[in-house]
Write a protein that holds these residues in place. Structure first.
Motif, PDB file in Angstrom:
ATOM      1  N   VAL A   1      -3.199   7.149  -3.138  1.00  0.00           N
ATOM      2  CA  VAL A   1      -4.441   7.256  -2.367  1.00  0.00           C
ATOM      3  C   VAL A   1      -4.658   8.718  -1.984  1.00  0.00           C
ATOM      4  O   VAL A   1      -3.784   9.355  -1.387  1.00  0.00           O
ATOM      5  CB  VAL A   1      -4.349   6.412  -1.055  1.00  0.00           C
ATOM      6  CG1 VAL A   1      -5.671   6.469  -0.293  1.00  0.00           C
ATOM      7  CG2 VAL A   1      -3.960   4.989  -1.346  1.00  0.00           C
ATOM      8  N   GLY A   2      -5.827   9.247  -2.339  1.00  0.00           N
ATOM      9  CA  GLY A   2      -6.234  10.567  -1.863  1.00  0.00           C
ATOM     10  C   GLY A   2      -5.543  11.738  -2.556  1.00  0.00           C
ATOM     11  O   GLY A   2      -5.698  12.876  -2.114  1.00  0.00           O
ATOM     12  N   HIS A   3      -4.761  11.490  -3.571  1.00  0.00           N
ATOM     13  CA  HIS A   3      -4.071  12.574  -4.271  1.00  0.00           C
ATOM     14  C   HIS A   3      -4.139  12.314  -5.767  1.00  0.00           C
ATOM     15  O   HIS A   3      -4.345  11.188  -6.203  1.00  0.00           O
ATOM     16  CB  HIS A   3      -2.606  12.654  -3.836  1.00  0.00           C
ATOM     17  CG  HIS A   3      -2.456  13.124  -2.425  1.00  0.00           C
ATOM     18  ND1 HIS A   3      -2.300  14.440  -2.094  1.00  0.00           N
ATOM     19  CD2 HIS A   3      -2.481  12.430  -1.260  1.00  0.00           C
ATOM     20  CE1 HIS A   3      -2.223  14.554  -0.784  1.00  0.00           C
ATOM     21  NE2 HIS A   3      -2.329  13.351  -0.254  1.00  0.00           N
ATOM     22  N   GLN A   4      -3.931  13.404  -6.529  1.00  0.00           N
ATOM     23  CA  GLN A   4      -4.006  13.233  -7.981  1.00  0.00           C
ATOM     24  C   GLN A   4      -2.720  12.677  -8.563  1.00  0.00           C
ATOM     25  O   GLN A   4      -2.700  12.205  -9.684  1.00  0.00           O
ATOM     26  CB  GLN A   4      -4.314  14.583  -8.622  1.00  0.00           C
ATOM     27  CG  GLN A   4      -5.774  14.969  -8.443  1.00  0.00           C
ATOM     28  CD  GLN A   4      -6.020  16.314  -9.072  1.00  0.00           C
ATOM     29  OE1 GLN A   4      -5.492  17.337  -8.629  1.00  0.00           O
ATOM     30  NE2 GLN A   4      -6.807  16.328 -10.127  1.00  0.00           N
TER      31      GLN A   4
ATOM     32  N   GLU B   1       2.296  14.801  -5.586  1.00  0.00           N
ATOM     33  CA  GLU B   1       1.572  15.510  -4.521  1.00  0.00           C
ATOM     34  C   GLU B   1       1.431  14.642  -3.274  1.00  0.00           C
ATOM     35  O   GLU B   1       1.511  15.132  -2.152  1.00  0.00           O
ATOM     36  CB  GLU B   1       0.200  15.951  -5.037  1.00  0.00           C
ATOM     37  CG  GLU B   1       0.330  17.145  -5.975  1.00  0.00           C
ATOM     38  CD  GLU B   1      -0.787  17.212  -6.991  1.00  0.00           C
ATOM     39  OE1 GLU B   1      -1.077  16.163  -7.627  1.00  0.00           O
ATOM     40  OE2 GLU B   1      -1.350  18.290  -7.171  1.00  0.00           O
ATOM     41  N   MET B   2       1.240  13.336  -3.483  1.00  0.00           N
ATOM     42  CA  MET B   2       1.093  12.451  -2.325  1.00  0.00           C
ATOM     43  C   MET B   2       2.389  12.437  -1.504  1.00  0.00           C
ATOM     44  O   MET B   2       2.370  12.579  -0.280  1.00  0.00           O
ATOM     45  CB  MET B   2       0.742  11.033  -2.788  1.00  0.00           C
ATOM     46  CG  MET B   2       0.440  10.093  -1.641  1.00  0.00           C
ATOM     47  SD  MET B   2      -0.138   8.505  -2.228  1.00  0.00           S
ATOM     48  CE  MET B   2       1.375   7.572  -2.204  1.00  0.00           C
TER      49      MET B   2
ATOM     50  N   SER C   1       3.022  15.572   0.379  1.00  0.00           N
ATOM     51  CA  SER C   1       2.209  15.656   1.607  1.00  0.00           C
ATOM     52  C   SER C   1       2.786  14.781   2.718  1.00  0.00           C
ATOM     53  O   SER C   1       2.489  14.974   3.885  1.00  0.00           O
ATOM     54  CB  SER C   1       0.764  15.253   1.323  1.00  0.00           C
ATOM     55  OG  SER C   1       0.672  13.838   1.229  1.00  0.00           O
ATOM     56  N   GLN C   2       3.636  13.811   2.345  1.00  0.00           N
ATOM     57  CA  GLN C   2       4.190  12.889   3.355  1.00  0.00           C
ATOM     58  C   GLN C   2       5.541  13.356   3.887  1.00  0.00           C
ATOM     59  O   GLN C   2       6.162  12.680   4.690  1.00  0.00           O
ATOM     60  CB  GLN C   2       4.420  11.498   2.728  1.00  0.00           C
ATOM     61  CG  GLN C   2       3.160  10.792   2.279  1.00  0.00           C
ATOM     62  CD  GLN C   2       3.477   9.584   1.388  1.00  0.00           C
ATOM     63  OE1 GLN C   2       4.588   9.449   0.873  1.00  0.00           O
ATOM     64  NE2 GLN C   2       2.494   8.720   1.215  1.00  0.00           N
TER      65      GLN C   2
ATOM     66  N   GLN D   1       0.823  -1.231   0.000  1.00  0.00           N
ATOM     67  CA  GLN D   1       0.000   0.000   0.000  1.00  0.00           C
ATOM     68  C   GLN D   1       0.849   1.271   0.000  1.00  0.00           C
ATOM     69  O   GLN D   1       0.367   2.347  -0.329  1.00  0.00           O
ATOM     70  CB  GLN D   1      -1.048   0.030   1.130  1.00  0.00           C
ATOM     71  CG  GLN D   1      -0.558  -0.165   2.515  1.00  0.00           C
ATOM     72  CD  GLN D   1      -0.517  -1.651   2.910  1.00  0.00           C
ATOM     73  OE1 GLN D   1      -0.361  -2.521   2.067  1.00  0.00           O
ATOM     74  NE2 GLN D   1      -0.630  -1.916   4.198  1.00  0.00           N
TER      75      GLN D   1
END
Ligand code: F6R
Length: 609
Positions: A247-250, A254-255, A258-259, A242
């Protein structure tokens, strides 16, 4: 760069190997293919539809006979020969009984190609890879076993590469061999795999193994002349499937952006003990050797090089050791002056960038001690270096790096503090305090990330611009370089970075009202100087964006837009000032309708020179 996935076992499906290829898509590719050995022999499907090749391949999987127990797949990033159908892998020999996929470059391929052509082989492609299949065919015809044939041909190939081959008469084994280029072995559920990297097979494999160099390894059934999986060293890979799902981003860009506060915190926390001391188990170099270091050289490429540039300031600040930083592809062709009082630090997210690997190898051969800062356990760089500091950023799928950059700076900062303590330049108490203050920067990074929407709104009036300049001094110059690189990579715009004081020595000639200058001006000892440089820029009519610490109204009044970040100690400022620039690159690219995860012409993990 090219990606390889191969699986063998009772219930292996072409669709599973395809999914592995899909997970290697991030490395960049322009054509793709799959092969299996079924009851009727070798079957191959290939496609060359550029970035849509895998979509096309997916629609064609049904053309392969179901029920095979051996499948190999490949994504190609063209080097020898255009990205055409003929040049797509897998390649076969004249008999169609040898099939292989290849990552890397055969440096002596011209002479080998001439040799096989002179022996009457008919080559269907312009690749260096196909030549290998024909050379193996000759060895088989001379009576060699497959493993011996592969090993013998490999020893004639010069250059860095990984090869995975299968033979119609051995439908139960896949054979692999490599030199420098990445390849690992894995097992799960009674099946065995070769893959260019772990993320490709995280959902099907449970155990991972290091692939040695220059040795033919067979997976599946044991084969004469090849070593099996039981001879390999296990790799402690703790990533989950996973971790590489969007998940949750385009976009992965960007994901992962955000991490990055979490990635930074996980990295620094893994290197600091509960009492604020250094976790030195990770650092396997003898402290006495570190204590007598007289020189540190940091090498890396792209974003990792920029982390190294920040590292220079940190090491000189805390440890008072002279540091030089060089682009790995340049350093490897220099004649550096090194001995065992020198430490060469290779910074590489993947641990597989060929330029960095060869630069560190060269330094080791010249007598230097070596340290790897990498995100990938068991990567080539980690194995060839004397010691390793792992960043704990989790797998990075986005071609444009974000979260690993901050983690690399965190690891270099902790190394700098440790070295300073060892050398007696800082007291243990000061070192503890510095480590704790570094850990707290994670919260400031998080706050900056929470402002993403606000940054984007402020940047909206600038997204149509096609000429950007990034300026900063000292610790902010590497940030300027990183901001410009991110923008170039994702938006393909002309973006230049300069030390702010250097503008007046030439580049200022390029400024006019069409240019946007992004000035990095945190509250540090050079702030006034940068403010003066901003005035110079304004006087030439250029539009100005500033990145400044919260509450710096003076800096804001000089700019058309101010991107504020939480204040941290000046020495940690690159960890927060880079965040709005990472956001900016994504926002500009998106406004231009570009796919953030598929930057033009780029590959992740650059395993060629
Ligand atoms: C930029 C980027 C590249 C890499 C460079 C080195 O966003 O990702 O510039 O930083 O190719 O890669 P590694 O760190 O894997 O050696």
């Amino acid at each position: 760069m090219c990606g390889i996935v191969g699986g063998v076992g009772p219930s292996i499906l072409a669709a599973e190997v395809f999914e592995g290829l899909k997970r290697l898509e991030y490395r960049g590719y322009d054509s793709a293919g799959l092969a299996l050995i079924g009851t009727g022999g070798v079957e191959v499907i290939r496609t060359a539809c550029g970035r849509h090749s895998l979509d096309d391949l997916k629609g064609r999987i049904d053309e392969l006979t179901p029920g095979a127990s051996l499948v190999i797949g490949h994504t190609r990033w063209a080097t020898h020969g255009a990205p055409t159908l003929e040049n797509a892998h897998p390649h076969t020999d004249c008999t169609g009984r040898v099939v292989l996929v290849h990552n890397g470059i055969v440096d002596n391929f011209r002479e080998l190609r001439a040799e096989v052509v002179s022996h009457g082989h008919e080559l269907k492609s312009a690749t260096d890879s196909e030549v290998i299949a024909h050379l193996i065919e000759e060895e088989l015809a001379a009576g060699m076993e497959p493993a011996a044939a592969l090993g013998s041909v490999f020893s004639r190939l010069s250059g860095h590469m990984a090869l995975v081959a299968a033979f119609a008469q051995f439908p139960g084994s896949i054979f692999g061999i490599r030199r420098t280029s990445p390849l690992l072995v894995a097992e799960g559920d009674g099946r065995s795999f070769f893959a260019s990297d772990a993320p490709a097979i995280l959902d099907v494999a449970t155990s991972f193994y290091e692939m040695p160099e220059e040795r033919v390894i067979a997976i599946g059934k044991l084969a004469n002349g090849a070593a099996g999986v039981s001879t390999l060293t296990p790799l402690a890979i703790d990533w989950a499937s996973q971790d590489v799902e969007l998940v949750g981003h385009q976009s992965f860009y960007e994901m992962e952006l955000s991490q990055e506060a979490g990635a930074f915190l996980d990295t620094v926390s893994s290197l600091i003990d509960e009492g604020g001391g250094a976790v030195v188990d990770e650092l396997k170099v003898d402290p006495y050797e570190l204590k007598r270091l007289r020189k540190v050289t940091v090498v890396g490429c792209g974003t990792s090089y920029h982390a190294g540039l920040v590292g220079r300031f940190l090491i000189e600040h805390f440890a008072k050791v002279p540091v030089e930083v060089d682009v790995a592809s340049e350093y490897r062709y220099r004649d550096p002056i090194l001995d065992d009082d020198a430490l060469v630090v290779g910074v590489s997210q993947s641990g597989e960038s060929l330029d960095t690997i060869t630069a560190v190898k060269g330094a080791a051969a010249a007598g230097a001690r070596t340290l790897a800062v990498t995100n990938v356990i068991g990567s080539q760089l980690s194995r060839l270096s004397d010691t390793v500091l792992y960043t704990r950023a989790g797998p990075e799928v986005s071609v444009a790096s974000t979260k690993t950059h901050l983690s690399q700076i965190g690891a270099l900062a902790l190394f700098a503090i440790y070295l300073g303590e060892l050398k007696g330049h800082i007291y243990p108490e000061e070192a503890r305090e510095a480590r704790n203050s570094l850990r707290k920067v994670a919260a400031a990074i998080e706050v900056a990330l929470e402002r993403k929407r606000g940054y984007e709104e402020k940047l909206a009036p600038f997204v149509g611009t096609d000429r950007f300049f990034f300026i900063g001094r000292n610790l902010q110059y590497p940030v300027a370089l990183e901001g410009a690189l991110k923008l170039k990579e994702l938006s393909y715009l002309a973006a230049e970075a300069y030390p702010a004081g250097e503008l007046k020595h030439g580049p200022i000639a390029m400024l006019d009202s069409e240019a946007v200058v992004v000035a990095l001006v945190p509250r540090d000892r050079l702030r006034e100087k940068v403010l003066a440089n901003i005035e110079e820029v304004r006087a030439r009519g250029a539009r100005v964006i500033v990145v400044a610490f919260d509450g710096d109204d003076e800096a804001a009044t000089l700019a058309e837009a101010a991107l504020f970040v939480p204040e941290v100690r000046p020495i940690w400022s690159p960890l927060v000032t880079v965040v709005p620039l990472q956001v900016m690159a994504g926002a500009v690219a998106r406004s231009r309708g570009l796919n953030l995860d598929r930057p033009r012409n780029l590959a992740k993990t650059v395993t060629v020179e």
